[in-house]
Design a protein around this motif. Structure first.
Motif, PDB file in Angstrom:
ATOM      1  N   ILE A   1       0.776  -1.337  -0.135  1.00 13.82           N
ATOM      2  CA  ILE A   1       0.018   0.031  -0.193  1.00 13.82           C
ATOM      3  C   ILE A   1       0.727   1.239   0.018  1.00 13.82           C
ATOM      4  O   ILE A   1       0.650   2.151  -0.770  1.00 13.82           O
ATOM      5  N   HIS A   2       1.803   1.313   0.930  1.00 16.10           N
ATOM      6  CA  HIS A   2       2.646   2.372   0.960  1.00 16.10           C
ATOM      7  C   HIS A   2       3.930   2.124   1.985  1.00 16.10           C
ATOM      8  O   HIS A   2       3.829   0.881   2.646  1.00 16.10           O
ATOM      9  N   TYR A   3       4.690   2.881   2.086  1.00 13.76           N
ATOM     10  CA  TYR A   3       5.715   2.965   3.067  1.00 13.76           C
ATOM     11  C   TYR A   3       6.251   4.149   3.709  1.00 13.76           C
ATOM     12  O   TYR A   3       5.991   5.419   2.987  1.00 13.76           O
ATOM     13  N   ILE A   4       6.625   4.373   4.856  1.00 16.19           N
ATOM     14  CA  ILE A   4       7.318   5.575   5.596  1.00 16.19           C
ATOM     15  C   ILE A   4       8.960   5.063   5.967  1.00 16.19           C
ATOM     16  O   ILE A   4       9.101   4.156   5.965  1.00 16.19           O
ATOM     17  N   LYS A   5       9.644   6.266   5.698  1.00 13.01           N
ATOM     18  CA  LYS A   5      10.837   6.304   6.128  1.00 13.01           C
ATOM     19  C   LYS A   5      11.084   5.949   7.731  1.00 13.01           C
ATOM     20  O   LYS A   5      10.347   6.595   8.256  1.00 13.01           O
TER      21      LYS A   5
ATOM     22  N   GLU B   1      -3.358   4.864  -2.474  1.00 12.64           N
ATOM     23  CA  GLU B   1      -3.941   5.997  -1.361  1.00 12.64           C
ATOM     24  C   GLU B   1      -5.406   5.662  -1.096  1.00 12.64           C
ATOM     25  O   GLU B   1      -5.719   5.573   0.172  1.00 12.64           O
ATOM     26  N   ILE B   2      -6.068   5.177  -1.961  1.00  8.80           N
ATOM     27  CA  ILE B   2      -7.644   5.015  -1.724  1.00  8.80           C
ATOM     28  C   ILE B   2      -7.684   3.603  -0.815  1.00  8.80           C
ATOM     29  O   ILE B   2      -8.235   3.684   0.113  1.00  8.80           O
ATOM     30  N   LEU B   3      -6.867   2.684  -0.897  1.00  6.73           N
ATOM     31  CA  LEU B   3      -6.735   1.494  -0.189  1.00  6.73           C
ATOM     32  C   LEU B   3      -6.561   1.895   1.127  1.00  6.73           C
ATOM     33  O   LEU B   3      -6.821   1.187   1.946  1.00  6.73           O
TER      34      LEU B   3
ATOM     35  N   SER C   1      -3.626  12.407  -4.002  1.00  6.45           N
ATOM     36  CA  SER C   1      -3.160  12.301  -5.619  1.00  6.45           C
ATOM     37  C   SER C   1      -4.580  12.693  -6.416  1.00  6.45           C
ATOM     38  O   SER C   1      -4.167  12.434  -7.622  1.00  6.45           O
ATOM     39  N   LEU C   2      -5.634  12.773  -5.821  1.00  3.55           N
ATOM     40  CA  LEU C   2      -6.632  13.232  -6.911  1.00  3.55           C
ATOM     41  C   LEU C   2      -6.495  14.212  -7.757  1.00  3.55           C
ATOM     42  O   LEU C   2      -6.854  13.980  -8.910  1.00  3.55           O
ATOM     43  N   GLU C   3      -5.834  15.329  -7.444  1.00  5.26           N
ATOM     44  CA  GLU C   3      -5.498  16.349  -8.407  1.00  5.26           C
ATOM     45  C   GLU C   3      -4.595  15.919  -9.594  1.00  5.26           C
ATOM     46  O   GLU C   3      -4.834  16.230 -10.625  1.00  5.26           O
ATOM     47  N   VAL C   4      -3.724  15.084  -9.190  1.00  5.52           N
ATOM     48  CA  VAL C   4      -2.591  14.408 -10.052  1.00  5.52           C
ATOM     49  C   VAL C   4      -3.488  13.873 -11.175  1.00  5.52           C
ATOM     50  O   VAL C   4      -3.304  13.888 -12.403  1.00  5.52           O
ATOM     51  N   LEU C   5      -4.283  12.902 -10.519  1.00 10.72           N
ATOM     52  CA  LEU C   5      -5.064  12.031 -11.350  1.00 10.72           C
ATOM     53  C   LEU C   5      -6.035  12.631 -12.310  1.00 10.72           C
ATOM     54  O   LEU C   5      -6.292  12.375 -13.509  1.00 10.72           O
TER      55      LEU C   5
END
Length: 228
Positions: A10-14, A99-101, A220-224
């Motif tokens: 889904i994602h990661y953080i440092k 991001e949605i997930l 991320s919606l604006e990018v999409l």
């Protein structure tokens, strides 16, 4: 306890100087957070490709009951992507979907049917023959089905998203295209004007926020939108 499972990043953080904490939706254990030590060090940077959004993994993990963080014993790519990392539209869509997930699935939530759908949908995103413009809309609609709040038809959907507008003539074109995708989600032959796609996408985001209390702004919606 050591377990084998498939996972979708889904994602990661440092974390600290060279490590990360990766959030991974696994088929057998649900949504889990894993600490991965040293993966950002100069000698291990190539392994960071394993933890990009929506990467499909085969995992051997340590799973401790009630642990907020677990560790990965073994990891390998299930299916290396051919297009998603190299196509700005597909990679932008992947970031949006991830991001949605991340906003829709809570920690430890386990649903193998949802996992299998997402898994196949990601494989589809990496293929040539796909209607990329309609893909985010189709994905959101199908995911809502597995999460338990899918609309039965366009009329029901628009009543929830725009309750103050009761006219039957409102958004006729949007309703027509909405029903098309609802009936055949990833049909590449469905053609939708760009302005209608953007409206449907905005309405679907609002629909998710109505049904999921923890659903917050989608960055991320604006990018999409720009890609669409």
């Amino acid at each position: 306890m050591i377990k084998k499972t498939q996972g979708i990043v889904i994602h990661y953080i440092k974390y600290k100087e060279t490590s990360i904490i990766a959030k991974i939706f696994t088929r057998d254990l649900g949504l889990k957070s894993y600490i991965v030590n040293g993966v950002r060090s100069p000698k291990s940077k190539s392994k960071m490709a394993f933890f990009q959004p929506l990467t499909l993994l085969d995992l051997v993990v340590y799973d401790k009951e009630n642990a907020s963080l677990n560790r990965i014993s073994e990891v390998k790519l299930t299916i290396p992507f051919q297009k998603i990392p190299f196509d700005y539209y597909r990679s932008g869509t992947a970031l949006f979907i991830a991001e949605i997930l991340g906003k829709s699935i809570y920690e430890n939530y386990q649903n193998e049917y949802l996992f299998d759908f997402i898994y196949q949908a990601i494989i589809l995103l990496d293929q040539e023959e796909i209607n990329l413009g309609n893909y985010p809309i189709a994905f959101l609609l199908e995911t809502s089905r597995f999460l338990g709040f899918s609309p039965n038809n366009a009329a029901e959907f628009f009543e929830q998203v725009h309750p103050a507008i009761n006219e039957a003539t409102y958004a006729v074109m949007q309703k027509q295209h909405f029903n098309q995708i609802l009936q055949a989600p990833f049909n590449k032959e469905i053609k939708i004007p760009g302005v209608v796609r953007k409206q449907l996408l905005d309405d679907l985001i609002k629909y998710y926020s109505i049904h999921l209390e923890t659903f917050t702004e989608v960055k991320s919606l604006e990018v999409l939108r720009n890609l669409m």
